[in-house]
Write a protein that holds these residues in place. Structure first.
Motif, PDB file in Angstrom:
ATOM      1  N   PRO A 102      -1.415 -10.998  38.498  1.00 18.99           N
ATOM      2  CA  PRO A 102      -2.721 -10.744  39.118  1.00 18.99           C
ATOM      3  C   PRO A 102      -3.875 -11.338  38.316  1.00 18.99           C
ATOM      4  O   PRO A 102      -3.869 -11.285  37.081  1.00 18.99           O
ATOM      5  N   PHE A 103      -4.860 -11.872  39.017  1.00 16.02           N
ATOM      6  CA  PHE A 103      -6.081 -12.400  38.378  1.00 16.02           C
ATOM      7  C   PHE A 103      -7.275 -12.048  39.258  1.00 16.02           C
ATOM      8  O   PHE A 103      -7.185 -12.133  40.489  1.00 16.02           O
ATOM      9  N   GLY A 142       1.495 -15.138  28.484  1.00 18.92           N
ATOM     10  CA  GLY A 142       2.939 -14.964  28.677  1.00 18.92           C
ATOM     11  C   GLY A 142       3.493 -16.040  29.588  1.00 18.92           C
ATOM     12  O   GLY A 142       2.936 -17.131  29.699  1.00 18.92           O
ATOM     13  N   ALA A 143       4.609 -15.701  30.281  1.00 22.81           N
ATOM     14  CA  ALA A 143       5.377 -16.712  31.016  1.00 22.81           C
ATOM     15  C   ALA A 143       4.540 -17.448  32.069  1.00 22.81           C
ATOM     16  O   ALA A 143       4.458 -18.692  32.066  1.00 22.81           O
ATOM     17  N   THR A 168       1.210 -17.520  32.668  1.00 24.60           N
ATOM     18  CA  THR A 168      -0.027 -18.169  32.206  1.00 24.60           C
ATOM     19  C   THR A 168       0.269 -19.357  31.276  1.00 24.60           C
ATOM     20  O   THR A 168      -0.466 -20.339  31.291  1.00 24.60           O
ATOM     21  N   ILE A 223     -12.701 -12.078  27.633  1.00 23.00           N
ATOM     22  CA  ILE A 223     -12.179 -12.433  28.953  1.00 23.00           C
ATOM     23  C   ILE A 223     -12.525 -11.349  29.993  1.00 23.00           C
ATOM     24  O   ILE A 223     -12.136 -11.440  31.149  1.00 23.00           O
ATOM     25  N   GLU A 242      -6.670  -2.382  34.190  1.00 17.84           N
ATOM     26  CA  GLU A 242      -5.558  -3.329  34.257  1.00 17.84           C
ATOM     27  C   GLU A 242      -4.264  -2.559  34.096  1.00 17.84           C
ATOM     28  O   GLU A 242      -4.092  -1.824  33.133  1.00 17.84           O
ATOM     29  N   TYR A 248       0.170  -3.048  34.792  1.00 19.89           N
ATOM     30  CA  TYR A 248       1.179  -4.045  35.130  1.00 19.89           C
ATOM     31  C   TYR A 248       1.420  -3.978  36.634  1.00 19.89           C
ATOM     32  O   TYR A 248       1.707  -2.914  37.157  1.00 19.89           O
TER      33      TYR A 248
HETATM   34  C1  LIG Z   1      -6.257  -6.471  38.541  1.00 17.13           C
HETATM   35  C2  LIG Z   1      -6.000  -7.389  37.387  1.00 17.13           C
HETATM   36  C3  LIG Z   1      -6.825  -8.485  37.189  1.00 17.13           C
HETATM   37  C4  LIG Z   1      -6.584  -9.361  36.124  1.00 17.13           C
HETATM   38  N1  LIG Z   1      -7.419 -10.434  35.977  1.00 17.13           N
HETATM   39  C5  LIG Z   1      -7.175 -11.312  34.989  1.00 17.13           C
HETATM   40  C6  LIG Z   1      -8.027 -12.463  34.839  1.00 17.13           C
HETATM   41  O1  LIG Z   1      -8.960 -12.671  35.597  1.00 17.13           O
HETATM   42  N2  LIG Z   1      -7.715 -13.332  33.837  1.00 17.13           N
HETATM   43  C7  LIG Z   1      -6.665 -13.127  32.976  1.00 17.13           C
HETATM   44  O2  LIG Z   1      -6.449 -13.960  32.087  1.00 17.13           O
HETATM   45  N3  LIG Z   1      -5.860 -12.046  33.093  1.00 17.13           N
HETATM   46  C8  LIG Z   1      -6.085 -11.151  34.080  1.00 17.13           C
HETATM   47  N4  LIG Z   1      -5.258 -10.069  34.222  1.00 17.13           N
HETATM   48  C9  LIG Z   1      -4.129  -9.902  33.287  1.00 17.13           C
HETATM   49  C10 LIG Z   1      -2.929 -10.765  33.697  1.00 17.13           C
HETATM   50  O3  LIG Z   1      -2.508 -10.438  35.000  1.00 17.13           O
HETATM   51  C11 LIG Z   1      -1.777 -10.502  32.709  1.00 17.13           C
HETATM   52  O4  LIG Z   1      -2.136 -10.996  31.444  1.00 17.13           O
HETATM   53  C12 LIG Z   1      -0.444 -11.094  33.185  1.00 17.13           C
HETATM   54  O5  LIG Z   1       0.585 -10.265  32.680  1.00 17.13           O
HETATM   55  C13 LIG Z   1      -0.190 -12.502  32.703  1.00 17.13           C
HETATM   56  O6  LIG Z   1       1.094 -12.877  33.147  1.00 17.13           O
HETATM   57  P1  LIG Z   1       2.086 -13.694  32.202  1.00 17.13           P
HETATM   58  O7  LIG Z   1       3.388 -13.848  32.944  1.00 17.13           O
HETATM   59  O8  LIG Z   1       1.452 -14.935  31.715  1.00 17.13           O
HETATM   60  O9  LIG Z   1       2.254 -12.770  30.955  1.00 17.13           O
HETATM   61  P2  LIG Z   1       3.357 -11.611  30.738  1.00 17.13           P
HETATM   62  O10 LIG Z   1       4.678 -12.261  30.502  1.00 17.13           O
HETATM   63  O11 LIG Z   1       3.271 -10.641  31.870  1.00 17.13           O
HETATM   64  O12 LIG Z   1       2.843 -10.972  29.383  1.00 17.13           O
HETATM   65  C14 LIG Z   1       1.467 -10.636  29.211  1.00 17.13           C
HETATM   66  C15 LIG Z   1       1.361  -9.346  28.433  1.00 17.13           C
HETATM   67  O13 LIG Z   1       1.841  -8.258  29.239  1.00 17.13           O
HETATM   68  C16 LIG Z   1       2.856  -7.555  28.552  1.00 17.13           C
HETATM   69  N5  LIG Z   1       3.870  -7.119  29.547  1.00 17.13           N
HETATM   70  C17 LIG Z   1       4.807  -7.866  30.122  1.00 17.13           C
HETATM   71  N6  LIG Z   1       5.583  -7.116  30.940  1.00 17.13           N
HETATM   72  C18 LIG Z   1       5.087  -5.845  30.875  1.00 17.13           C
HETATM   73  C19 LIG Z   1       5.453  -4.597  31.512  1.00 17.13           C
HETATM   74  N7  LIG Z   1       6.499  -4.481  32.342  1.00 17.13           N
HETATM   75  N8  LIG Z   1       4.692  -3.510  31.252  1.00 17.13           N
HETATM   76  C20 LIG Z   1       3.629  -3.601  30.415  1.00 17.13           C
HETATM   77  N9  LIG Z   1       3.257  -4.741  29.794  1.00 17.13           N
HETATM   78  C21 LIG Z   1       3.983  -5.847  30.018  1.00 17.13           C
HETATM   79  C22 LIG Z   1       3.418  -8.540  27.570  1.00 17.13           C
HETATM   80  O14 LIG Z   1       3.965  -7.880  26.443  1.00 17.13           O
HETATM   81  C23 LIG Z   1       2.198  -9.366  27.172  1.00 17.13           C
HETATM   82  O15 LIG Z   1       1.464  -8.740  26.161  1.00 17.13           O
HETATM   83  C24 LIG Z   1      -5.491  -9.148  35.243  1.00 17.13           C
HETATM   84  C25 LIG Z   1      -4.651  -8.046  35.441  1.00 17.13           C
HETATM   85  C26 LIG Z   1      -4.906  -7.169  36.497  1.00 17.13           C
HETATM   86  C27 LIG Z   1      -4.007  -5.992  36.703  1.00 17.13           C
END
Ligand SMILES: Cc1cc2nc3c(=O)[nH]c(=O)nc-3n(C[C@H](O)[C@H](O)[C@H](O)COP(=O)(O)OP(=O)(O)OC[C@H]3O[C@@H](n4cnc5c(N)ncnc54)[C@H](O)[C@@H]3O)c2cc1C
Ligand code: FES
Length: 275
Positions: free
Chosen positions: A57-58, A78-79, A81, A120, A236, A238
């Motif tokens: 989500p973003f 993470g994966a 991004t 951010i 925020e 997951y």
């Molecule tokens: C409503 C909303 C809006 C958002 N808007 C933005 C935005 O505008 N810009 C932005 O950069 N980010 C935003 N985020 C955050 C973004 O969605 C997360 O950082 C997302 O997890 C990135 O995905 P990834 O696969 O790159 O990283 P992930 O692989 O998901 O890892 C990112 C982080 O999440 C942790 N994580 C992974 N899986 C889990 C789990 N099951 N439970 C808890 N933690 C876990 C990991 O340890 C790591 O620290 C937002 C989140 C929400 C809920």
């Protein structure tokens, strides 16, 4: 007539990528095929697919009044991004949304607005700030406080420069650590709030940023006399489906993806699990 599946993403081509900070980029997505491209509200979010990797989500980072593109500002964590950060103009992503509730911009009418952003945390606020600037006469004083770790970690540097020159709002910035180029405040963003004079009853505050910053900012806002119900943020959690089906984002009986992500602190205090 068959309804479009909630799980079927629209395809969106990346038109442009802008480097914001060493780990954060803004993606301008072509939105011609996306019927809701201007029909969303500040505070809402999308689920972005990087095909073969996953979805995340973003928040929609630009006001619906502004952009011909869908703008997302993404930090590499993470994966999804990490792979997205290898993408360039012409690459295609998937988009589902817009999801979630919105900032209470109607309730904000006629009030002073105080925005406090950290790092951010600025993208969701920026969507609302630009919305407010495009309906400027509906609101009273607009103040934006923005803190980043270093000058290089500030997002939207060109827009911040525009806001600093604009008579429509007051922008005050601070960084945790300055450098040779930095002539502004140094210190955490909460310092800007200490001793500030606000018309507490007439002020609605919006704050987004890292959880540790939010804890201190909310305490300062409440110390200024602003009621918890007038302090608004985004939570925020997951998320997976984004549409209240999978249960990943549940806090008690609340589905943060549907009931939120925008909450005020009166509501947050009543959630079974504090943020
Ligand atoms: C409503 C909303 C809006 C958002 N808007 C933005 C935005 O505008 N810009 C932005 O950069 N980010 C935003 N985020 C955050 C973004 O969605 C997360 O950082 C997302 O997890 C990135 O995905 P990834 O696969 O790159 O990283 P992930 O692989 O998901 O890892 C990112 C982080 O999440 C942790 N994580 C992974 N899986 C889990 C789990 N099951 N439970 C808890 N933690 C876990 C990991 O340890 C790591 O620290 C937002 C989140 C929400 C809920
Ligand atoms: S993300 Fe699936 S229920 Fe909220």
């Amino acid at each position: 007539m068959s309804a479009r599946s909630l799980y079927l993403p629209h395809l969106a081509e990346i038109a442009r990528v802008e480097e914001e900070t060493p780990d954060t980029r803004t993606y301008f997505l072509e939105a011609n095929g996306v019927e809701w491209r201007r029909a969303y509200h500040p505070g809402q979010f999308v689920e972005l697919s990087v095909f073969g990797v996953g979805e995340a989500p973003f928040c929609l980072a630009q006001s619906p009044t502004r952009s011909d593109f869908i703008e997302l500002t993404v930090r590499r964590t993470g994966a999804v991004t990490n792979r997205l950060h290898t993408y360039r103009a012409g690459d295609v992503v998937g988009l589902r949304g817009p999801f979630g509730n919105a900032f209470p911009f109607e309730r904000a009418r006629g009030r002073n607005l105080l925005f406090v952003g950290g790092g951010i945390g600025l993208p969701p606020l920026r969507s609302l700030i630009n919305y407010v600037l495009d309906h400027r006469t509906d609101y009273r004083d607009v103040t934006v406080l923005y803190g980043a770790r270093t000058p290089a970690d500030r997002v939207y540097k060109n827009e911040l420069a525009e806001w600093s020159r604009s008579p429509a709002l007051t922008l005050v910035e601070t960084v945790d650590r300055g450098d040779d180029t930095w002539t502004g405040h140094v210190g955490v963003v909460t310092r800007l709030l200490k001793g500030m004079t606000v018309d507490a009853a007439a002020t609605l505050a919006f704050t987004c940023g890292p959880p540790v910053m939010l804890t201190f900012v909310v305490a300062e806002l409440i110390a200024l006399g602003i009621a918890p119900s007038n302090v608004v943020t985004t939570l925020e959690r997951y998320m997976k489906c984004g549409v209240g089906k999978c249960g990943h984002c549940c806090v008690g009986h609340h589905y943060i993806c549907v009931d939120g992500p925008v909450y005020n602190y009166d509501q947050i205090r009543r959630l079974p699990e504090a943020p």
